[in-house]
Write a protein that holds these residues in place. Structure first.
Motif, mmCIF file in Angstrom:
data_model
loop_
_atom_site.group_PDB
_atom_site.id
_atom_site.type_symbol
_atom_site.label_atom_id
_atom_site.label_comp_id
_atom_site.label_asym_id
_atom_site.label_seq_id
_atom_site.Cartn_x
_atom_site.Cartn_y
_atom_site.Cartn_z
ATOM 1 N N MET A 1 0.846 -1.199 0.000
ATOM 2 C CA MET A 1 0.000 0.000 0.000
ATOM 3 C C MET A 1 0.878 1.245 0.000
ATOM 4 O O MET A 1 1.880 1.312 0.719
ATOM 5 C CB MET A 1 -0.905 0.001 1.242
ATOM 6 C CG MET A 1 -1.844 1.184 1.340
ATOM 7 S SD MET A 1 -3.064 1.174 0.003
ATOM 8 C CE MET A 1 -3.977 2.663 0.377
ATOM 9 N N TYR A 2 0.509 2.216 -0.815
ATOM 10 C CA TYR A 2 1.295 3.449 -0.864
ATOM 11 C C TYR A 2 1.182 4.184 0.477
ATOM 12 O O TYR A 2 0.266 3.968 1.264
ATOM 13 C CB TYR A 2 0.832 4.340 -2.005
ATOM 14 C CG TYR A 2 -0.525 4.981 -1.809
ATOM 15 C CD1 TYR A 2 -0.661 6.163 -1.094
ATOM 16 C CD2 TYR A 2 -1.671 4.406 -2.348
ATOM 17 C CE1 TYR A 2 -1.903 6.762 -0.913
ATOM 18 C CE2 TYR A 2 -2.918 4.989 -2.176
ATOM 19 C CZ TYR A 2 -3.020 6.165 -1.458
ATOM 20 O OH TYR A 2 -4.251 6.743 -1.274
ATOM 21 N N ARG A 3 2.123 5.107 0.689
ATOM 22 C CA ARG A 3 2.153 5.852 1.950
ATOM 23 C C ARG A 3 2.069 7.344 1.659
ATOM 24 O O ARG A 3 2.774 7.859 0.788
ATOM 25 C CB ARG A 3 3.456 5.544 2.697
ATOM 26 C CG ARG A 3 3.596 6.254 4.042
ATOM 27 C CD ARG A 3 4.779 5.669 4.805
ATOM 28 N NE ARG A 3 6.045 6.013 4.166
ATOM 29 C CZ ARG A 3 6.816 7.053 4.548
ATOM 30 N NH1 ARG A 3 6.420 7.838 5.525
ATOM 31 N NH2 ARG A 3 7.957 7.291 3.934
ATOM 32 N N SER B 1 13.697 5.664 -5.447
ATOM 33 C CA SER B 1 12.427 5.783 -4.736
ATOM 34 C C SER B 1 11.679 6.982 -5.313
ATOM 35 O O SER B 1 12.279 7.859 -5.937
ATOM 36 C CB SER B 1 12.672 5.962 -3.237
ATOM 37 O OG SER B 1 13.476 7.108 -2.989
ATOM 38 N N THR C 1 7.968 9.765 -5.300
ATOM 39 C CA THR C 1 6.760 10.345 -4.707
ATOM 40 C C THR C 1 5.948 10.993 -5.810
ATOM 41 O O THR C 1 6.493 11.747 -6.619
ATOM 42 C CB THR C 1 7.122 11.397 -3.633
ATOM 43 O OG1 THR C 1 7.810 10.762 -2.557
ATOM 44 C CG2 THR C 1 5.858 12.067 -3.091
ATOM 45 N N ALA D 1 -0.956 6.482 -7.388
ATOM 46 C CA ALA D 1 -0.255 5.697 -6.370
ATOM 47 C C ALA D 1 -0.906 4.336 -6.179
ATOM 48 O O ALA D 1 -0.221 3.317 -5.998
ATOM 49 C CB ALA D 1 -0.227 6.473 -5.043
ATOM 50 N N THR D 2 -2.240 4.280 -6.225
ATOM 51 C CA THR D 2 -2.960 3.018 -6.052
ATOM 52 C C THR D 2 -2.669 2.053 -7.198
ATOM 53 O O THR D 2 -2.384 0.864 -6.988
ATOM 54 C CB THR D 2 -4.476 3.278 -5.963
ATOM 55 O OG1 THR D 2 -4.745 4.132 -4.848
ATOM 56 C CG2 THR D 2 -5.237 1.964 -5.785
ATOM 57 N N ASP E 1 0.835 0.723 -7.019
ATOM 58 C CA ASP E 1 0.944 -0.284 -5.960
ATOM 59 C C ASP E 1 0.416 -1.633 -6.427
ATOM 60 O O ASP E 1 1.016 -2.691 -6.146
ATOM 61 C CB ASP E 1 0.182 0.196 -4.720
ATOM 62 C CG ASP E 1 0.405 -0.698 -3.516
ATOM 63 O OD1 ASP E 1 1.556 -0.788 -3.059
ATOM 64 O OD2 ASP E 1 -0.575 -1.315 -3.040
ATOM 65 N N GLY F 1 2.938 -3.488 -8.313
ATOM 66 C CA GLY F 1 4.176 -3.796 -7.606
ATOM 67 C C GLY F 1 5.206 -2.690 -7.621
ATOM 68 O O GLY F 1 6.384 -2.934 -7.348
ATOM 69 N N HIS G 1 6.229 0.753 -5.868
ATOM 70 C CA HIS G 1 5.893 1.558 -4.683
ATOM 71 C C HIS G 1 6.198 3.038 -4.943
ATOM 72 O O HIS G 1 7.282 3.403 -5.391
ATOM 73 C CB HIS G 1 6.693 1.101 -3.466
ATOM 74 C CG HIS G 1 6.419 1.955 -2.256
ATOM 75 N ND1 HIS G 1 5.227 1.903 -1.567
ATOM 76 C CD2 HIS G 1 7.165 2.911 -1.645
ATOM 77 C CE1 HIS G 1 5.248 2.776 -0.575
ATOM 78 N NE2 HIS G 1 6.413 3.396 -0.599
ATOM 79 N N ASN H 1 5.365 6.891 -2.892
ATOM 80 C CA ASN H 1 4.698 7.697 -1.873
ATOM 81 C C ASN H 1 3.766 8.696 -2.551
ATOM 82 O O ASN H 1 3.894 8.978 -3.746
ATOM 83 C CB ASN H 1 5.719 8.468 -1.038
ATOM 84 C CG ASN H 1 6.699 7.550 -0.329
ATOM 85 O OD1 ASN H 1 6.311 6.505 0.175
ATOM 86 N ND2 ASN H 1 7.964 7.941 -0.311
ATOM 87 N N ARG H 2 2.857 9.267 -1.769
ATOM 88 C CA ARG H 2 2.003 10.348 -2.259
ATOM 89 C C ARG H 2 2.186 11.552 -1.349
ATOM 90 O O ARG H 2 2.135 11.422 -0.121
ATOM 91 C CB ARG H 2 0.536 9.937 -2.286
ATOM 92 C CG ARG H 2 -0.383 11.031 -2.848
ATOM 93 C CD ARG H 2 -1.814 10.555 -2.955
ATOM 94 N NE ARG H 2 -2.457 10.486 -1.654
ATOM 95 C CZ ARG H 2 -3.733 10.820 -1.427
ATOM 96 N NH1 ARG H 2 -4.491 11.240 -2.417
ATOM 97 N NH2 ARG H 2 -4.251 10.702 -0.238
#
Length: 343
Positions: free
Chosen positions: A1-3, A89, A91, A105-106, A109, A112, A114, A116-117
């Motif tokens: 799940m994104y963060r 990484s 965002t 982001a969803t 995810d 696969g 990843h 961030n938002r």
């Protein structure tokens, strides 16, 4: 799940490691302003965004949402593929941290990948920029490059930067050279984009003992230079570059390349024509019509720009002035390097 992450978290992460920020807004929104260094992978094009917005206002939220899903679903493979090439990484963000960044982001995810938002989106970033600039202080001393139009001040800044000296190129940040002809061949930035780029540059040099900057006015194209930096510039060490008019004409022609957009030069000239003595204005107009840009530029320098510059510099702090009298831009750069060794 994104963060979801805060702006402070994002800024700290970018300091610690390579990190890519992705603006998922439309291309025109991205062009207007973004977080410096971001790339644009839009959920919707400008036209698609306009269509969905019209449905939202004129029909209903549900119809607009359904149409948005239809559009986005059709482009999912291409959208995902662009993210697969990012090897850091990441965002994602949109305007307010809303549906576009959440959707991006969803979907990532689920595939696969990843990401961030950014909580609050770029609006949070803009609020932070405004707050930072309101309370900003500029620590380094300033060496300010002045000179008649065409004296190669920007060229000197580029040479200095290439040799490792700290530089802030305000014209580059503004996307404008500062004169009535200043946006020809460039894309002028708005205040929001200028502010973001400026703060980014200040953070890079604020711990240096001195920085080179050009002697700009308060307004450069569409943007205003903030008082904390402008006042510091006014009180810096003023270095005046003097080159022969022939060398200045050459520098201007190399920089603007008027043969590629002669109509834009004629249009710009018409905006200042009434400020020039009629016989000279007529000579300039004839030269432009004949694509004799060498003569047109020389006349503009001698009869428009140079007299205005003399007037604008009469009240400088003369005790700080340093003069560089050179025949070529390379000669001027050599003298400049020798000069700063004396400080």
């Amino acid at each position: 799940m994104y963060r979801d992450i805060t702006l402070n978290d994002l800024l700290e992460q970018k300091k610690r490691e390579p990190h890519t920020t992705i603006d998922v807004r439309s291309p025109s929104e991205f062009k207007e302003s973004t977080i410096p260094g971001s790339i644009n992978i839009p959920v919707f094009t400008d036209e698609e965004r306009a269509e969905i917005g019209t449905l939202y206002k004129q029909v209903s939220k549900d119809v607009a949402t359904k149409r948005g899903l239809e559009i986005f679903s059709a482009k999912l493979p291409t959208f995902i593929e662009e993210f697969k090439h990012i090897d850091t990484s990441m965002t994602v963000f949109c305007w307010r941290g809303g549906m576009r960044s959440k959707t991006a982001a969803t979907v990532l995810d689920l595939m696969g990948i990843h990401a961030n938002r950014l909580s609050g989106g770029i609006r949070t970033y803009r609020q932070w920029i405004v707050k930072e600039l309101e309370s900003a202080t500029f620590k380094p001393d300033l060496f300010v490059l002045n000179g008649y139009t065409g004296s190669g001040k920007t060229i000197l800044l580029h040479k200095l930067a290439k040799d490792g000296y700290p530089v802030i190129d305000l014209e580059n940040l503004a996307g404008h050279r500062g004169s009535i002809f200043g946006q020809i061949g460039l894309e002028p930035n708005n205040q929001k984009k200028f502010d973001s780029l400026l703060l980014h540059e200040i953070e890079k040099v604020n711990d240096r003992p001195f920085v080179f900057i050009e002697g700009e006015s308060k307004r450069i194209g569409k943007v205003l230079v903030h008082p904390f930096l402008y006042d510091k510039k006014e009180n810096g060490v003023q270095i005046f570059i003097h080159l022969p008019v022939e060398e200045r004409v050459k520098i201007i022609l190399d920089d603007y390349d008027p043969k590629t957009s002669p109509d834009k030069f004629i249009d710009a000239f018409k905006m200042i024509k009434k400020r020039i003595h009629v016989p000279i204005a007529n000579e300039i107009e004839i030269a432009l019509d004949e694509n004799n840009f060498n003569e047109a530029v020389k006349l503009l320098l001698e009869h428009y720009y140079d007299p205005r510059y003399k007037y604008s510099t009469t009240n400088e702090q003369r005790e700080k002035n340093k003069i560089i009298q050179a025949n070529t831009i390379d000669d001027a750069y050599g003298q400049l390097i020798e000069l700063i060794k004396t400080f």
